[in-house]
Design an enzyme around this catalytic site. Structure first.
Site, mmCIF file in Angstrom:
data_model
loop_
_atom_site.group_PDB
_atom_site.id
_atom_site.type_symbol
_atom_site.label_atom_id
_atom_site.label_comp_id
_atom_site.label_asym_id
_atom_site.label_seq_id
_atom_site.Cartn_x
_atom_site.Cartn_y
_atom_site.Cartn_z
ATOM 1 N N ASP A 28 2.976 0.177 -7.144
ATOM 2 C CA ASP A 28 1.550 -0.634 -6.811
ATOM 3 C C ASP A 28 1.394 -1.745 -6.961
ATOM 4 O OD1 ASP A 28 -0.730 -0.929 -5.138
ATOM 5 O OD2 ASP A 28 -1.971 0.419 -5.993
ATOM 6 N N GLY A 29 0.465 -3.205 -6.507
ATOM 7 C CA GLY A 29 0.137 -4.176 -7.163
ATOM 8 C C GLY A 29 1.380 -5.222 -6.936
ATOM 9 N N HIS A 45 6.689 -8.192 -2.765
ATOM 10 C CA HIS A 45 7.431 -7.523 -2.787
ATOM 11 C C HIS A 45 8.530 -7.228 -2.770
ATOM 12 C CE1 HIS A 45 3.968 -5.942 -0.829
ATOM 13 N NE2 HIS A 45 4.076 -6.145 0.192
ATOM 14 N N SER A 73 4.406 3.608 3.022
ATOM 15 C CA SER A 73 3.771 5.011 3.623
ATOM 16 C C SER A 73 3.516 5.034 5.272
ATOM 17 C CB SER A 73 2.693 5.183 3.341
ATOM 18 O OG SER A 73 1.948 4.046 3.181
ATOM 19 N N GLU A 75 0.812 5.267 6.053
ATOM 20 C CA GLU A 75 -0.614 4.650 6.708
ATOM 21 C C GLU A 75 -0.038 3.185 6.114
ATOM 22 O OE1 GLU A 75 -0.226 7.029 4.362
ATOM 23 O OE2 GLU A 75 -0.713 8.229 6.336
ATOM 24 N N ASN A 76 1.033 2.536 5.798
ATOM 25 C CA ASN A 76 1.459 0.902 5.709
ATOM 26 C C ASN A 76 2.055 0.658 6.791
ATOM 27 O OD1 ASN A 76 3.028 1.558 2.233
ATOM 28 N ND2 ASN A 76 1.047 0.665 2.634
ATOM 29 N N TRP A 77 1.602 1.043 8.034
ATOM 30 C CA TRP A 77 1.802 -0.039 9.511
ATOM 31 C C TRP A 77 0.829 -0.560 9.662
ATOM 32 C CZ3 TRP A 77 7.049 -0.107 10.708
ATOM 33 C CH2 TRP A 77 8.165 1.155 10.279
ATOM 34 N N SER A 197 -3.008 8.882 -2.905
ATOM 35 C CA SER A 197 -2.315 7.527 -1.677
ATOM 36 C C SER A 197 -1.172 8.839 -0.891
ATOM 37 C CB SER A 197 -2.314 6.448 -2.154
ATOM 38 O OG SER A 197 -3.239 5.720 -3.135
#
Ligand code: FPP
Length: 241
Positions: A28-29, A45, A73, A75-77, A197
């Site tokens: 993360d970050g 990235h 993830s 959810e990243n969509w 997460s």
């Protein structure tokens, strides 16, 4: 066989003990790291991907058999299309690098997650990467389009399809994407957030969790060494005394 880590005369970690087999990373970050430099999230990235390679190499050097990274993830969509496209193209590039360097690598790549929504081109490359590295001794699980709840629900559905009525923990374990892999001993999350997460929720039941404020693109071997030292300061009781 020894459960104690080995350090050199200067206190530098040489090898982990046999009890530390599996480290998982929540990388993360990247976005915050790039923002702090006035650069695009995509740049974060790109740098994150370079650090990912270094960290995987370092884990091999200190004798970690299994590494799992959370790359994308389910959810990243929800992120802007431009950013999703950038992460996907980085992944494609990394997978291609694996084809070029796989004979030097000792990692066997496995992708964990669902293929739903991924491009045909990417899926083809993922399958080829798994194939060309299949004889390598260390395991690198790349969680791509992964969500732990999706993993558990699809495991249950497969058991229902197979006609199971009473299910055991072992039955579920065998249907998870990580079926052939021991649970993570240590989960490291960077960038100050202290949550899982939707990452390895079942597998993390007894994992030691280590959180650091360091942003993923700044993560270095020394940080992993610190996480490992912290791991050895803790006593794992698995619910016992
Ligand atoms: C989290 O940072 C990072 C991601 C969602 C993507 C992780 C991807 C990489 C490290 C690069 C590609 C990976 C491989 C395996 C080659 P964030 O964007 O959530 O950062 P922020 O919280 O600061 O916004």
């Amino acid at each position: 066989m020894s459960n104690s880590p080995v350090y050199d005369g200067n206190g530098k970690l040489i090898k982990v003990g046999d009890d530390l087999r599996h480290i998982a990373f929540i990388m993360d970050g990247n976005g915050r790291w790039a923002k702090a430099r006035g650069r695009s999230r995509a740049y974060g990235h790109t740098e994150g991907a370079k650090v990912f390679e270094k960290i995987v190499d370092y884990c091999g050097k200190i004798g970690i058999k299994y590494v799992t990274v959370y790359a994308f993830s389910t959810e990243n969509w929800k992120r802007p299309k431009r950013e999703v496209d950038k992460i996907m193209s980085l992944l494609e590039r990394y997978i291609e690098r694996l084809f070029e360097r796989y004979s030097e690598y000792d990692v066997r790549v496995k992708f964990i997650g669902t293929k739903d929504g991924l491009s045909e081109k990417l899926i083809e490359k993922m399958e080829r990467a798994e194939k060309v590295t299949e004889k390598n001794p260390r395991i690198l699980n790349i969680a791509l389009n992964y969500g732990s709840r999706e993993e558990i629900v699809s495991a249950f559905n497969r058991l229902i399809q197979k006609g199971y009525v009473n299910i055991t923990e072992e039955d579920i374990q065998k249907e998870l994407y990580t079926a052939s892999c021991p649970d993570p001993d240590l989960i490291v999350r960077t960038a100050g957030e202290e949550r899982l997460s939707n990452f390895l929720l079942w597998q993390a039941a007894y994992s030691e969790l280590y959180f650091t404020d360091t942003l993923w693109p700044d993560l270095a071997a020394e940080d992993v060494e610190r996480a490992v030292s912290e791991y050895y300061r803790r006593t794992r009781r698995y619910g016992g005394l």
